[in-house]
Design a protein around this motif. Structure first.
Motif, PDB file in Angstrom:
ATOM      1  N   PRO A   1       7.847   0.405   5.678  1.00  0.00           N
ATOM      2  CA  PRO A   1       8.314   0.889   4.379  1.00  0.00           C
ATOM      3  C   PRO A   1       9.226  -0.166   3.756  1.00  0.00           C
ATOM      4  N   TYR A   2       9.327  -0.179   2.420  1.00  0.00           N
ATOM      5  CA  TYR A   2      10.054  -1.237   1.728  1.00  0.00           C
ATOM      6  C   TYR A   2      11.481  -1.419   2.251  1.00  0.00           C
TER       7      TYR A   2
ATOM      8  N   HIS B   1       0.863  -1.179   0.000  1.00  0.00           N
ATOM      9  CA  HIS B   1       0.000   0.000   0.000  1.00  0.00           C
ATOM     10  C   HIS B   1       0.898   1.228   0.000  1.00  0.00           C
ATOM     11  N   GLY B   2       0.849   1.985  -1.085  1.00  0.00           N
ATOM     12  CA  GLY B   2       1.760   3.125  -1.190  1.00  0.00           C
ATOM     13  C   GLY B   2       3.186   2.631  -1.173  1.00  0.00           C
TER      14      GLY B   2
ATOM     15  N   LYS C   1       8.871  -2.913  -5.179  1.00  0.00           N
ATOM     16  CA  LYS C   1      10.316  -3.158  -5.267  1.00  0.00           C
ATOM     17  C   LYS C   1      10.922  -2.301  -6.371  1.00  0.00           C
ATOM     18  N   TRP C   2      10.250  -2.239  -7.514  1.00  0.00           N
ATOM     19  CA  TRP C   2      10.758  -1.451  -8.643  1.00  0.00           C
ATOM     20  C   TRP C   2      10.791   0.026  -8.280  1.00  0.00           C
ATOM     21  N   LEU C   3       9.755   0.525  -7.652  1.00  0.00           N
ATOM     22  CA  LEU C   3       9.705   1.937  -7.277  1.00  0.00           C
ATOM     23  C   LEU C   3      10.723   2.281  -6.203  1.00  0.00           C
ATOM     24  N   SER C   4      11.111   1.300  -5.407  1.00  0.00           N
ATOM     25  CA  SER C   4      12.050   1.544  -4.321  1.00  0.00           C
ATOM     26  C   SER C   4      13.496   1.534  -4.772  1.00  0.00           C
ATOM     27  N   LYS C   5      13.755   1.081  -5.986  1.00  0.00           N
ATOM     28  CA  LYS C   5      15.130   1.081  -6.492  1.00  0.00           C
ATOM     29  C   LYS C   5      15.554   2.523  -6.710  1.00  0.00           C
TER      30      LYS C   5
ATOM     31  N   PHE D   1       3.690  -6.047  -4.937  1.00  0.00           N
ATOM     32  CA  PHE D   1       4.989  -6.115  -4.275  1.00  0.00           C
ATOM     33  C   PHE D   1       6.114  -5.884  -5.281  1.00  0.00           C
ATOM     34  N   GLU D   2       6.022  -6.478  -6.458  1.00  0.00           N
ATOM     35  CA  GLU D   2       7.041  -6.259  -7.493  1.00  0.00           C
ATOM     36  C   GLU D   2       7.090  -4.789  -7.904  1.00  0.00           C
ATOM     37  N   ARG D   3       5.928  -4.161  -8.012  1.00  0.00           N
ATOM     38  CA  ARG D   3       5.868  -2.728  -8.362  1.00  0.00           C
ATOM     39  C   ARG D   3       6.547  -1.909  -7.268  1.00  0.00           C
TER      40      ARG D   3
END
Length: 101
Positions: free
Chosen positions: A47-48, A25-26, A76-80, A72-74
């Motif tokens: 937070p991730y 979520h967010g 992870k991608w946004l957290s890179k 979750f994959e999204r």
């Protein structure tokens, strides 16, 4: 009164730990943290980055529920953010050019 053959509970191995992702979520990961037995669990939200540190610190085996895989994959991608990966992808999406520093 005779006790008969009462089965003794097997000892719990508290080194066995799982983090089961149930959603995102967010910028937060929703997950169930289990220690030794599925009955010993707690639902958590982190937070991730804190989630990945939590899993590493607790040596938790990561599992992801099927319905949580795409969010979750999204996340992870946004957290890179290493090496500008996320910034570059965002700039490509908006049509802006990446500025070198």
């Amino acid at each position: 009164m005779p006790h008969g053959n009462i089965e003794q509970p097997k000892p719990l191995d508290v080194t066995e730990r799982w983090a089961q992702v149930t959603g995102a979520h967010g910028r937060f990961v929703l997950f169930n943290f289990v220690v030794a037995d599925p009955d010993l669990s707690v639902d958590l939200i982190l937070p991730y980055k804190a989630f990945t540190e939590f899993c590493a610190t607790n040596r938790a085996v990561l599992t992801v529920e099927p319905g949580a895989a795409a969010p979750f994959e999204r996340l992870k991608w946004l957290s890179k953010d290493a090496d500008g990966e996320r910034t570059q992808a965002r700039n490509e999406y908006t049509g802006q050019k990446r500025v070198s520093r």
